[in-house]
Design a protein around this motif. Structure first.
Motif, PDB file in Angstrom:
ATOM      1  N   ILE A 217      35.212  48.343  42.402  1.00 60.61           N
ATOM      2  CA  ILE A 217      36.743  48.535  41.715  1.00 60.61           C
ATOM      3  C   ILE A 217      37.789  48.605  42.718  1.00 60.61           C
ATOM      4  O   ILE A 217      38.571  48.623  42.600  1.00 60.61           O
ATOM      5  N   VAL A 218      37.522  49.733  43.016  1.00 56.55           N
ATOM      6  CA  VAL A 218      38.786  49.860  44.482  1.00 56.55           C
ATOM      7  C   VAL A 218      39.268  49.508  45.658  1.00 56.55           C
ATOM      8  O   VAL A 218      40.030  48.813  45.110  1.00 56.55           O
ATOM      9  N   ALA A 219      38.559  48.438  45.824  1.00 62.11           N
ATOM     10  CA  ALA A 219      37.322  47.694  47.005  1.00 62.11           C
ATOM     11  C   ALA A 219      38.526  46.027  46.224  1.00 62.11           C
ATOM     12  O   ALA A 219      39.457  45.653  46.529  1.00 62.11           O
ATOM     13  N   ALA A 220      38.024  45.911  45.302  1.00 60.52           N
ATOM     14  CA  ALA A 220      38.202  45.122  44.583  1.00 60.52           C
ATOM     15  C   ALA A 220      40.302  45.101  43.828  1.00 60.52           C
ATOM     16  O   ALA A 220      40.509  43.648  44.143  1.00 60.52           O
ATOM     17  N   LEU A 221      40.295  45.896  43.205  1.00 60.68           N
ATOM     18  CA  LEU A 221      41.817  46.224  43.291  1.00 60.68           C
ATOM     19  C   LEU A 221      42.593  45.677  44.017  1.00 60.68           C
ATOM     20  O   LEU A 221      43.838  45.174  44.359  1.00 60.68           O
ATOM     21  N   LEU A 222      42.324  46.958  45.655  1.00 64.06           N
ATOM     22  CA  LEU A 222      43.224  46.434  46.730  1.00 64.06           C
ATOM     23  C   LEU A 222      42.891  44.639  46.808  1.00 64.06           C
ATOM     24  O   LEU A 222      44.173  44.108  47.735  1.00 64.06           O
ATOM     25  N   PHE A 223      42.269  44.547  46.947  1.00 64.03           N
ATOM     26  CA  PHE A 223      41.499  43.170  47.844  1.00 64.03           C
ATOM     27  C   PHE A 223      42.910  42.281  47.162  1.00 64.03           C
ATOM     28  O   PHE A 223      43.172  41.354  47.512  1.00 64.03           O
ATOM     29  N   MET A 224      42.586  42.357  45.288  1.00 63.71           N
ATOM     30  CA  MET A 224      43.727  41.548  44.237  1.00 63.71           C
ATOM     31  C   MET A 224      44.874  41.752  44.530  1.00 63.71           C
ATOM     32  O   MET A 224      45.154  40.419  44.626  1.00 63.71           O
ATOM     33  N   GLU A 225      45.308  42.099  45.110  1.00 62.93           N
ATOM     34  CA  GLU A 225      46.480  43.237  45.352  1.00 62.93           C
ATOM     35  C   GLU A 225      47.242  42.037  46.063  1.00 62.93           C
ATOM     36  O   GLU A 225      48.548  41.864  46.110  1.00 62.93           O
TER      37      GLU A 225
ATOM     38  N   ILE B 171      45.874  25.861  51.606  1.00 64.51           N
ATOM     39  CA  ILE B 171      45.581  26.885  51.917  1.00 64.51           C
ATOM     40  C   ILE B 171      45.629  28.509  51.513  1.00 64.51           C
ATOM     41  O   ILE B 171      44.567  28.993  50.719  1.00 64.51           O
ATOM     42  N   LEU B 172      46.828  28.905  51.528  1.00 61.80           N
ATOM     43  CA  LEU B 172      47.000  30.048  51.314  1.00 61.80           C
ATOM     44  C   LEU B 172      47.600  30.169  49.860  1.00 61.80           C
ATOM     45  O   LEU B 172      46.121  31.381  49.485  1.00 61.80           O
ATOM     46  N   THR B 173      47.587  29.348  49.141  1.00 62.86           N
ATOM     47  CA  THR B 173      47.338  29.276  47.524  1.00 62.86           C
ATOM     48  C   THR B 173      45.462  29.597  47.536  1.00 62.86           C
ATOM     49  O   THR B 173      45.535  30.538  46.609  1.00 62.86           O
ATOM     50  N   ALA B 174      44.989  28.738  47.818  1.00 65.49           N
ATOM     51  CA  ALA B 174      43.922  29.068  47.644  1.00 65.49           C
ATOM     52  C   ALA B 174      43.174  30.433  48.239  1.00 65.49           C
ATOM     53  O   ALA B 174      42.376  30.733  47.061  1.00 65.49           O
ATOM     54  N   ALA B 175      43.724  30.550  48.728  1.00 70.31           N
ATOM     55  CA  ALA B 175      43.058  31.916  49.641  1.00 70.31           C
ATOM     56  C   ALA B 175      43.825  33.374  48.380  1.00 70.31           C
ATOM     57  O   ALA B 175      42.964  33.735  48.369  1.00 70.31           O
ATOM     58  N   ALA B 176      44.808  33.160  47.532  1.00 68.49           N
ATOM     59  CA  ALA B 176      45.157  33.945  46.893  1.00 68.49           C
ATOM     60  C   ALA B 176      44.468  33.753  45.547  1.00 68.49           C
ATOM     61  O   ALA B 176      44.244  34.522  45.184  1.00 68.49           O
ATOM     62  N   THR B 177      44.203  32.156  45.455  1.00 65.40           N
ATOM     63  CA  THR B 177      43.191  32.373  44.176  1.00 65.40           C
ATOM     64  C   THR B 177      41.990  33.243  44.035  1.00 65.40           C
ATOM     65  O   THR B 177      42.349  33.930  42.747  1.00 65.40           O
ATOM     66  N   ILE B 178      41.610  32.947  45.314  1.00 66.25           N
ATOM     67  CA  ILE B 178      40.112  33.473  45.231  1.00 66.25           C
ATOM     68  C   ILE B 178      40.155  35.427  45.199  1.00 66.25           C
ATOM     69  O   ILE B 178      39.594  36.047  44.860  1.00 66.25           O
ATOM     70  N   GLU B 179      41.490  35.587  45.472  1.00 64.62           N
ATOM     71  CA  GLU B 179      41.633  36.487  46.190  1.00 64.62           C
ATOM     72  C   GLU B 179      42.304  37.909  44.572  1.00 64.62           C
ATOM     73  O   GLU B 179      41.106  38.805  44.126  1.00 64.62           O
ATOM     74  N   VAL B 180      42.310  36.806  43.678  1.00 57.43           N
ATOM     75  CA  VAL B 180      42.984  37.020  42.437  1.00 57.43           C
ATOM     76  C   VAL B 180      41.905  37.221  41.436  1.00 57.43           C
ATOM     77  O   VAL B 180      40.969  38.358  40.958  1.00 57.43           O
ATOM     78  N   VAL B 181      41.384  36.420  41.281  1.00 53.29           N
ATOM     79  CA  VAL B 181      40.061  35.925  40.074  1.00 53.29           C
ATOM     80  C   VAL B 181      38.969  36.556  41.349  1.00 53.29           C
ATOM     81  O   VAL B 181      38.115  37.513  40.251  1.00 53.29           O
ATOM     82  N   GLY B 182      38.283  36.736  42.525  1.00 54.91           N
ATOM     83  CA  GLY B 182      37.503  37.265  42.477  1.00 54.91           C
ATOM     84  C   GLY B 182      37.464  38.317  42.678  1.00 54.91           C
ATOM     85  O   GLY B 182      36.476  38.899  42.130  1.00 54.91           O
ATOM     86  N   GLY B 183      38.583  38.943  42.620  1.00 50.62           N
ATOM     87  CA  GLY B 183      39.487  40.742  42.450  1.00 50.62           C
ATOM     88  C   GLY B 183      39.021  40.898  41.703  1.00 50.62           C
ATOM     89  O   GLY B 183      38.232  42.070  40.970  1.00 50.62           O
ATOM     90  N   ALA B 184      39.659  40.578  40.890  1.00 46.12           N
ATOM     91  CA  ALA B 184      39.249  40.961  38.857  1.00 46.12           C
ATOM     92  C   ALA B 184      38.014  40.798  38.044  1.00 46.12           C
ATOM     93  O   ALA B 184      37.388  41.620  38.074  1.00 46.12           O
TER      94      ALA B 184
END
Length: 131
Positions: free
Chosen positions: A17-25, A48-61
């Motif tokens: 949970i903590v790692a995912a929330l930090l990643f999502m941030e 490429i950064l938009t794709a990375a950010a989308t992975i970070e938000v969706v994957g992190g959630a």
């Protein structure tokens, strides 16, 4: 000393949970400038950064919820490996000097979750308990 093994599934869930929330941030900072803009990120973001950010938000959630954890963690681990070698490694060999410590740590925490699973506090664990 009491047996700490009984706490391992709960602590695994906390790590997830903590790692995912930090990643999502990081993704939220890139996409929505929340809680602040990502330092050094160009505006507008390249694809490429938009794709990375989308992975970070969706994957992190997904990882934070513990939903499709192994698949989401695999994708996020791969993204962090790619980010390290594309953005940090060219800046020098040592992670402490090239700014890549977080990318390496996220990569290996998520790789661990691929094999360890989400822990007991997760949607995946709730779904497994259903008949």
């Amino acid at each position: 000393m009491p047996n700490l093994d009984v706490w391992a599934p709960r602590v695994l869930s906390l790590l997830r949970i903590v790692a995912a929330l930090l990643f999502m941030e990081h993704g939220l900072m890139k996409l929505f400038h929340f809680p602040a803009p990502q330092p050094g990120a160009p505006d507008p973001l390249p694809m490429i950064l938009t794709a990375a950010a989308t992975i970070e938000v969706v994957g992190g959630a997904l990882i934070a919820l513990g939903l499709f954890t192994r698949v989401a963690a695999f994708v996020c681990s791969g993204q962090m490996a790619a980010a390290y070698f594309m953005a940090h490694a060219p800046q020098g060999f040592w992670p402490a000097l090239n700014g890549g410590e977080a990318a390496i740590l996220f990569c290996f925490v998520f790789l661990y979750l691929v094999f360890a699973g989400p822990g007991i506090w997760s949607v995946d664990a709730l779904v497994r308990k259903r008949p």
